[in-house]
Design an enzyme around this catalytic site. Structure first.
Site, PDB file in Angstrom:
ATOM      1  CB  CYS B  86      -1.566   6.159  -1.949  1.00 30.29           C
ATOM      2  SG  CYS B  86      -1.858   4.396  -1.890  1.00 30.29           S
ATOM      3  CG  HIS B 203       1.634   6.273   1.780  1.00 30.74           C
ATOM      4  ND1 HIS B 203       0.459   6.975   1.848  1.00 30.74           N
ATOM      5  CD2 HIS B 203       1.311   5.058   1.282  1.00 30.74           C
ATOM      6  CE1 HIS B 203      -0.545   6.224   1.418  1.00 30.74           C
ATOM      7  NE2 HIS B 203      -0.051   5.053   1.058  1.00 30.74           N
ATOM      8  CD  GLU B 205       1.149   9.906   3.726  1.00 31.51           C
ATOM      9  OE1 GLU B 205       1.967  10.100   2.807  1.00 31.51           O
ATOM     10  OE2 GLU B 205       0.191   9.097   3.615  1.00 31.51           O
TER      11      GLU B 205
END
Ligand SMILES: Nc1ncnc2c1ncn2[C@@H]1O[C@H](COP(=O)(O)OP(=O)(O)O)[C@@H](O)[C@H]1O
Ligand SMILES: [Mg+2]
Lengths: 79, 246, 745, 79
Positions: B86, B203, B205
């Site tokens: 990002c 993302h 994560e």
């Protein structure tokens, strides 16, 4: 001295903000507004009285920081 | 494997990246403060999401001047694996470690939602555990993820197979209607010529635990974690560099 | 030099000025008058509301910090505390929607980390005029963008909220923002100044002329003259706040601080006096030391400025260098602007010369307090009349259902929450749109659920009952997610309290909140009052919004509103009575805001919520959805949405509320009786669920099952709703987007 | 005709973006850049050849859509 830096998207780059504004204006009845391009505008206060130095400084800052050369071009005015 | 998570003032997914690496994948992980010049022996670097320096000018524009970026660049040039997520992706673009630039999302609005992604390349340190054509579901959260590269640059990127992920529909078909931001060629993730530096808008994560609603992000971490230590460093990328395969 | 005109400009009433003279024993100078005016403004002093707020229940074994500090705190086990509060930013958001909403978020976040807690979740409660009315879309777009712009960049997820469109808010939108943080109980720090000689530090953004008189503005009605107050707009700087947040939390880890407080409304004035007053001390500062953005600022301006992203802190003697070093690391420069004294005075100097000196007490505890006159407003008698027999209920219930599902108040809010980062921090385990927002607490097995709710229409028709229903709904939403409601916060949005009718609404609403919170055992730990929500003399509906926080012992027991599988039993907990007063049905189909709101039996409500927690804890329910706005048909439809097309089939009784069958059918489908929940249950657990319900004293029965691709509802044996669940979902999912369709997709 | 619209925050309004840029520039060694204010810059293509009409149109559009009168002011150039 004061420098003004105008940063605009290059012609070849689609400007979604400008497009949105044109559409909005046309839907408000402003048919005469044919196109809008949105850019950024910076006013720099420079601690110098030399025009040449001011120009050089502004160009450096614009090149290095204010504009991204992949998508943007800039123009400088000093006074 | 030792992860270094670069923290810029304004980073806000740094903790999430650390948590994924350390708590979900059981790896060593440490923060690297942007004013430091030491990578603390990291084997892999993550530039996390957020709004480095507020992102007021352009996303990523200021972060590239941070002192840590010199060693990051050197690490990348040595072939070290670097993942920008990002805002991290945006910083890599501004720093010139990846080609191209970000524009505001086509709809001009920030978008946070799950998207579908097709894996295009598996010869990067962050996609080696995936299969080509695999469809992943992962969250995004950004206002400037509309990737742009001028035509010539884009041609090179495609010719070098540098597009790592593309936005698609749930069946893995590229479809303008399923692109959250209007990226050129539906590009969601990109690698450099040497393939060791990867930037991605989604993302991973945020998608490593079932409790969070999906685990498709694991493959990104699995890829790097499962490669033997040091493998990524001299490995994947170098091997496939055009100059070396030619 | 202080004459009637000056007093009026400061909003100080003549009798209040008499009080000021008595406290001072002399005439105040202009700076002192300015200080009094902001501290005694409605916004800071709660002078109209205090006598009522005092009646709220604020205690319980779970409460670690009740009202009075920057935010409340409750015990969530394992030595941790949840710190939370709600705030309004209505007036600023009307004047400048983007910045008003953004700085509202900034303010509430500061309130939370000021307590030593790391903020981990945001909610918002919004009210606008009708979505298709001129101006609403622009307002909505900018408010949402402002909330997003601030919350997203600082990295705190917005995990839920609510939004209602109603003409009453057209000239006075409501923007209430809620923030929750987590702290170790032992790390909670307060807004106190104590220890004579301890240094008082200023840190954060420089002080400019922004928002001077903001606090008094929040206490005045809108009129044509509000335009003149416009330079009072403040611009938010989320990046600065992110630095402050990280730096302050780091400083707090050192125990080098005595106390800390953010500079919100009334800026430096409020923070110095409140900190001094809480610590039973005095504070002396020199305004010439305050970092300033503009030149030539007067002490008056510096003391009253409401520049954002500033904090005031008191450091322990000998630890100053440590504190300064941490702020430097974050490129912030903590500046020592004064020290703590023992004289109980706020003393302001300019280059060593005293320019203001006022007893803290006079500004805080001794601020005016009014028992304002109240009387039941006249509109009520008429508005509460509702004769269903005079209404012709549309006979096509499919069409009615679609109309209600497409009503912007009921429709999916995805267009809004998609603009909020709701996943950052990787804790969100119930995303917006699925019920209460739920975040897990890393390092434990636990999770917190939170919901904000309010129904202005109900409160307009019965402020006491309406407020009770708001508490019940917020707590019920939390319980539906499986969490046990722990405590509440409230934001009271009302009109001009100087009018007896408004004051009556206020008092009744507070009574209702108190009663419901007591019965449901959710004490109030803090909140905010926003009065003078009027435009050209016309007040908004009385709108208390309630935020409830609950605890899930096991994060993975979380339950959402969505049906999970075909073939599950649909169980209705609670009982419908076909109550249509104040309903969405009446508004959408008959354009009426009338009748009495649904009755609320608090005992039944408490039992229902306890049952939900039990069922979630034993993993006996697969989904749970509160049945309120739009009634049973809307609720069941919502349970079908986002499920990849799971339909439902059910059968219920008609209501006996009218002579007309169609009205009885409509009332059964769309009546909004309280204390009801739609639960889906695996077939083999149905008996257990019904037993648990019976043991808990909660009415429960199987009304149908999940499956198929259609939504079919029979009322009194006749199928009156039969339509594709996909089609219903399309109407619901696209209603708000459609209003923005002229924009580039 | 073409109109250029410059939108800037009013002097009294805090400009966090400009401040962040100055801070960054100074830390990069550009001490001579004393202050920066960031604004927006629009280029409008107008379907008119009359200067007066162009000016009127640009002002109207700036008032209504391009600038937020609460916190911003604007300046127009037509050519
Ligand atoms: N302004 C908003 N911001 C974020 N989420 C919202 C907002 N408005 C509604 N939502 C989400 O949409 C869902 C439906 O809201 P609402 O109809 O008020 O729910 P409920 O019936 O459970 O009270 C909830 O999950 C809520 O969190
Ligand atoms: Mg609700």
């Amino acid at each position: 001295m004061r420098a003004r830096v105008f940063v605009t998207l290059k012609k070849s780059v689609f400007d979604p903000q400008g497009r949105t504004i044109v559409d909005a204006l046309q839907s408000l009845g402003y048919q005469d507004v044919v196109d809008v391009r949105q850019g950024k505008y910076f006013e720099l206060d420079l601690a110098t009285t030399e025009r040449a130095h001011a120009e050089k400084l502004a160009a450096e800052v614009a090149d290095k920081v204010l504009a991204n050369p992949v998508i943007e071009s800039y123009r400088i005015e000093v006074d | 494997m030792r992860f270094g998570i670069v923290v810029f003032p304004g980073s806000n997914c740094d903790e999430d990246a650390l948590y994924a690496a350390r708590d979900v994948f059981g790896q060593d992980a440490e923060y690297l403060w942007h004013k430091d010049a030491d990578l603390k022996g990291a084997d892999v670097l993550i530039l996390p999401g957020g709004f480095a320096h507020g992102d007021y000018l352009r996303t990523g524009a200021m972060a590239r001047f941070s002192p840590i970026m010199a060693p990051v660049r050197a690490f990348a040039e040595r072939g070290g694996p670097v993942l920008g997520i990002c805002n991290g992706f945006q910083i890599l673009l501004e720093a010139g470690l990846l080609p191209g630039a970000m524009l505001r999302n086509r709809g001009l609005k920030y978008r946070c939602e799950h998207v579908y992604l097709r894996v295009e390349q598996t010869d990067t340190p962050f996609t080696s555990a995936a299969t080509a054509g695999q469809v992943l579901k992962m969250p995004i959260g950004h206002g400037e993820g509309n990737y742009f590269a001028p035509p010539e640059m884009l041609k090179t990127i495609e010719a070098n197979h540098q597009v790592v992920l593309r936005y698609t529909d749930p069946q893995g078909r590229v479809d303008e209607a399923w692109s959250p931001n209007g990226s050129v060629n539906a590009i969601a993730a990109l690698c450099n010529d040497a393939r060791n530096v990867v930037g991605m808008m989604p993302h991973p994560e945020r998608a490593c635990e079932a409790l969070l609603g999906g685990v498709d992000g694991r493959v990104i971490f699995d890829s790097i974690v499962r490669s033997p230590k040091g493998f990524a460093l001299q490995g994947i990328g170098r091997r496939l560099q055009p100059s070396q395969t030619a | 030099m202080i004459d009637a005109k000056v007093l009026e400009r400061h909003g100080v009433k003549p009798d209040e000025y008499e009080r000021i003279l008595a406290f001072m024993g002399r005439e105040p100078n202009l700076t002192e008058l300015g200080i009094f005016s902001v501290m005694w403004s409605e916004h800071c002093s709660y002078k109209s509301s205090r006598v009522h707020l005092r009646t709220l229940p604020t205690e319980g074994p779970q409460v670690l910090q009740g009202p009075g500090e920057n935010a409340g705190a409750v015990d969530i086990g394992e030595g941790l505390a949840a710190v939370f509060k709600i705030e309004s930013h209505n007036h600023p958001s009307f004047i400048e929607p983007y910045q008003g909403a953004a700085t509202g978020v900034g303010g509430i976040i500061r309130d939370i980390f000021t307590m030593g807690a790391r903020p981990i979740a945001l909610l918002n409660s919004l009210r606008f005029g009708a979505l298709d009315a001129p101006g609403t879309r622009r307002l909505l777009e900018n408010v949402v963008a402002g909330i997003a712009g601030y919350g997203n960049s600082i990295g705190i997820p917005t995990v839920g909220g609510e939004i209602v469109f109603e003409p009453t808010y057209a000239g006075n939108p409501l923007v209430n923002v809620f923030c929750l943080g987590i702290a170790k109980q032992s790390d909670i720090i307060k807004g106190v100044a104590s220890g004579v000689g301890n240094a008082v530090y200023y840190v954060g953004a420089k002080t400019g002329r922004d928002g001077i008189h903001g606090a008094t503005m929040a206490s005045a009605e809108f009129d044509d003259k509000s335009a003149e107050k416009r330079p009072a707009v403040q611009v938010g700087d989320p990046f600065m706040e992110k630095l402050l947040l990280e730096a302050c939390l780091e400083v707090m880890q050192t125990d080098a601080l005595i106390g800390i407080q953010d500079m919100g409304a009334a800026g430096l004035t409020c923070s110095t006096t409140e900190m001094g007053s809480r610590g039973g001390a005095g504070v002396e500062i020199d305004v010439s030391l305050v970092p300033q953005r503009e030149t030539g600022m007067t002490p008056y301006e510096i003391m009253l400025s409401e520049s954002q992203e500033r904090m005031l802190l008191v450091a322990k003697q000998g630890r100053e260098a440590e504190v300064e070093r941490i702020f430097e690391k974050w490129d912030l420069h903590a500046v020592r602007i004064g020290h703590v004294t023992d004289d109980g005075l706020l003393r302001v100097k300019e280059r060593g010369v005293v320019v203001a000196e006022i007893p803290n007490r006079a500004l805080t505890d001794e601020a005016p307090e009014y028992h304002r006159p109240m009387s039941e407003p006249e509109y009520l008698r008429e508005a509460r009349q509702l004769d269903l027999d005079t209404l012709a209920a549309p006979s096509d219930q499919n069409a009615t259902l679609l109309s209600i599902l497409g009503s912007p108040t009921i429709a999916s809010k995805k267009w809004i929450y998609r603009q909020y980062d709701h996943m950052v921090r990787t804790n969100t385990i119930n995303l917006p749109g699925l019920g209460a927002g739920v975040v897990r607490i890393k390092g434990t097995d636990r999770a917190l659920a939170m919901s904000v709710d309010g129904n202005g229409r109900y409160c307009y028709l019965d402020p006491r009952l309406g407020a009770m229903l708001a508490v019940a709904e917020a707590a019920r939403n939390v319980a539906c997610s499986g969490a046990r409601p722990l405590a509440a916060t409230n934001c009271l949005n009302f009109g001009n309290p100087e009018r007896p009718g408004i004051m009556w609404q206020f008092a009744k609403a507070v009574e209702g909140i108190g009663e419901a919170c007591r019965a449901l055992d959710v004490p109030i730990t803090g909140g905010n009052v926003s009065l003078y929500n009027e435009t050209d003399g016309k007040a908004i509906y009385p709108t208390p919004t309630i935020g409830v926080v609950g605890l899930l012992e096991h994060a993975d027991h979380v339950v959402s509103r969505r049906f999970q599988e075909s073939g599950d039993a649909i169980v209705l907990l609670g009982e419908g009575r076909g109550e249509l007063g104040g309903s969405e049905y009446l508004k959408v189909m008959h354009d009426l805001v009338r009748g009495v709101p649904p009755a609320l039996d608090l005992d039944a409500e408490r039992k229902l919520q306890a049952l939900l927690v039990t069922l979630a804890g034993e993993r006996l329910m697969r989904s749970a959805h509160d049945c309120s706005d739009g009634g049973l048909a809307v609720t069941v439809a919502e349970c079908c949405f986002d499920t990849n097309g799971i339909g439902a089939e059910l059968s219920i009784e008609g209501a006996g509320v009218s002579r007309e069958v169609t009205m009885n059918t409509a009332a059964a489908l769309f009546g909004e009786s309280a204390s009801r929940v739609i639960v889906s249950v695996v077939p083999e657990h149905v008996t257990t669920v019904l037993q648990r319900a019976a043991a808990a004293g909660v009415p429960a029965r199987v009304i149908g099952q999940t499956g198929g691709s259609r939504l079919r509802i029979a009322v009194a044996g006749e199928i009156v709703i039969d339509q594709s669940a996909d089609e219903a979902e399309r109407v619901w999912a696209t209603s708000i987007d459609k209003h923005f369709a002229h924009r580039v997709a």
